[in-house]
Design a protein around this motif. Structure first.
Motif, short mmCIF file in Angstrom:
data_model
loop_
_atom_site.label_atom_id
_atom_site.label_comp_id
_atom_site.label_asym_id
_atom_site.label_seq_id
_atom_site.Cartn_x
_atom_site.Cartn_y
_atom_site.Cartn_z
N GLN A 1 -3.30 65.06 -13.83
CA GLN A 1 -3.70 64.59 -12.43
C GLN A 1 -4.36 63.08 -12.69
O GLN A 1 -4.92 62.83 -13.49
CB GLN A 1 -4.67 65.55 -12.12
N GLN B 1 -0.07 64.89 -9.14
CA GLN B 1 0.11 65.77 -9.97
C GLN B 1 1.24 65.60 -10.81
O GLN B 1 2.46 65.96 -10.15
CB GLN B 1 -0.17 67.24 -9.50
N TYR C 1 -7.18 71.57 -4.75
CA TYR C 1 -6.23 72.36 -4.80
C TYR C 1 -6.25 72.96 -6.44
O TYR C 1 -6.62 72.58 -7.15
CB TYR C 1 -4.83 71.41 -4.90
N HIS D 1 -1.80 66.22 -3.93
CA HIS D 1 -2.58 67.31 -3.66
C HIS D 1 -3.91 66.85 -3.37
O HIS D 1 -4.37 65.87 -3.78
CB HIS D 1 -2.60 68.51 -4.44
N ASP D 2 -4.76 67.70 -2.56
CA ASP D 2 -6.12 67.44 -2.57
C ASP D 2 -6.97 67.82 -3.94
O ASP D 2 -6.33 68.85 -4.49
CB ASP D 2 -6.81 68.24 -1.26
N SER D 3 -7.95 67.35 -4.24
CA SER D 3 -8.78 67.60 -5.49
C SER D 3 -9.18 69.22 -5.55
O SER D 3 -9.37 69.72 -6.75
CB SER D 3 -9.78 66.66 -5.63
N SER E 1 3.88 66.22 -7.67
CA SER E 1 3.35 66.25 -6.23
C SER E 1 2.27 65.60 -6.03
O SER E 1 1.47 65.04 -6.97
CB SER E 1 3.41 68.08 -6.31
N GLU F 1 -3.89 74.85 -9.17
CA GLU F 1 -2.54 74.82 -9.50
C GLU F 1 -2.06 76.47 -9.73
O GLU F 1 -2.93 77.38 -10.18
CB GLU F 1 -2.13 74.29 -10.94
N THR G 1 -7.63 62.72 -3.00
CA THR G 1 -6.07 62.98 -2.90
C THR G 1 -5.43 62.59 -4.41
O THR G 1 -5.90 61.52 -5.28
CB THR G 1 -5.21 62.37 -2.14
#
Length: 295
Positions: A129, A5, A102, A98-100, A96, A104, A2
């Motif tokens: 990140q 960002q 993800y 996000h999962d790694s 935000s 952008e 996780t």
């Protein structure tokens, strides 16, 4: 993994930090929506923290960032003495989580020429990140940076000190990010980290440059160069600084004589310990104990 960002600018900014020692049986209190990010870096033991429905075991050398908008709680008491640095930070910019995996989304410009013209007079943002929970790539460097930030808190009523703290905090963000971006690490950083780990493990002993080199398979001159680059000091200065930090804890937490504490943290001569302590802290070990342990 996780990832947090952050949209930059504005930069995430430092607020406060400290160091905590908890006895076995301690359970982290529940807190809801504390409105700041809470970074935890464990140096000894294991901290059991929950965020909403997630559970984390934060062992030595690991870090966790708690969200400002979630419920945090201890889901299990500490089994052994647990030591950790904590640091509060915030951002007025967008963020935000996000999962790694993800990716952008970057929308295409409908009119590239118009967008280019507009960008001349507008601030361009970018993404940074940072892992929420990770095994730190260079834990000794991370904890040393937080220690410096905490030390500066006593003088942060001065603008120059607050500015220095913000610069140090940006270095810390980069160190956390590097734990995710493993390719950013250099051979010099890895050498310095190995040397720092060895010195921390053997600080009670009379460590020589030759022994240090043989233990991690690097030439002492190269080790010294790497530690100067990464930590800004020589191996012996790093060792002395770490010994003094351990001595400060013993001065506050025990009634042992100063000479005994000096021996326990690796100083063979009490007088040298006293002079080294005074040089680094600006106060003698006895006065340090009187001021902070007994009010």
């Amino acid at each position: 993994m996780t990832l947090f960002q952050f949209t930059i600018p504005p930069l995430p900014h430092y607020m406060a930090s400290g160091f905590t020692i908890n006895a076995p049986g301690f359970k982290h209190p529940g807190r809801r929506r504390i409105e700041v990010f809470d970074l935890l870096v464990v140096t000894e033991g294991c901290l059991y923290i929950g965020e909403e429905e997630q559970r984390f075991n934060i062992e030595a050398g690991h870090s966790l960032i708690l969200r400002p908008d979630a419920y945090h709680h201890g889901w299990q008491p500490c089994k052994v003495q647990t030591c950790y640095h904590w640091l509060h930070f915030q951002t007025t910019g967008g963020w935000s989580i996000h999962d790694s995996n993800y990716s952008e989304y970057e929308p295409a410009d409908a009119d590239p020429s118009a967008a280019a013209a507009a960008r001349i007079f507008t601030t361009q943002t970018f993404i940074k990140q940072v892992p929420q929970f990770t095994k730190l790539l260079q834990p000794a460097k991370v904890t040393e940076t937080i220690r410096q930030l905490t030390e500066l808190d006593r003088h942060n009523h001065r603008s120059s000190v607050s500015w220095k703290q913000q610069l140090l905090f940006q270095e810390l963000v980069e160190q956390l990010s590097a734990s995710f971006e493993m390719h950013n690490s250099s051979p010099a950083a890895l050498c310095a980290e190995q040397a720092a780990t060895y010195l921390r493990q053997h600080y009670r002993e009379a460590v020589t440059a030759k022994e240090l080199g043989e233990s991690i398979n690097f030439h002492p001159v190269y080790i010294a160069r790497c530690m100067q680059k990464v930590f800004g000091c020589s191996p012996i200065d790093y060792l002395t600084r770490f010994r003094i930090e351990r001595a400060k804890l013993l001065l506050l937490q025990t009634d042992q004589p100063v000479a005994r504490i000096a021996e326990e943290v690796g100083f063979s001569h009490p007088a040298y310990f006293a002079s080294s302590f005074t040089k680094h802290e600006g106060i003698s070990p006895r006065k340090y104990r009187q001021r902070f342990a007994h009010g």
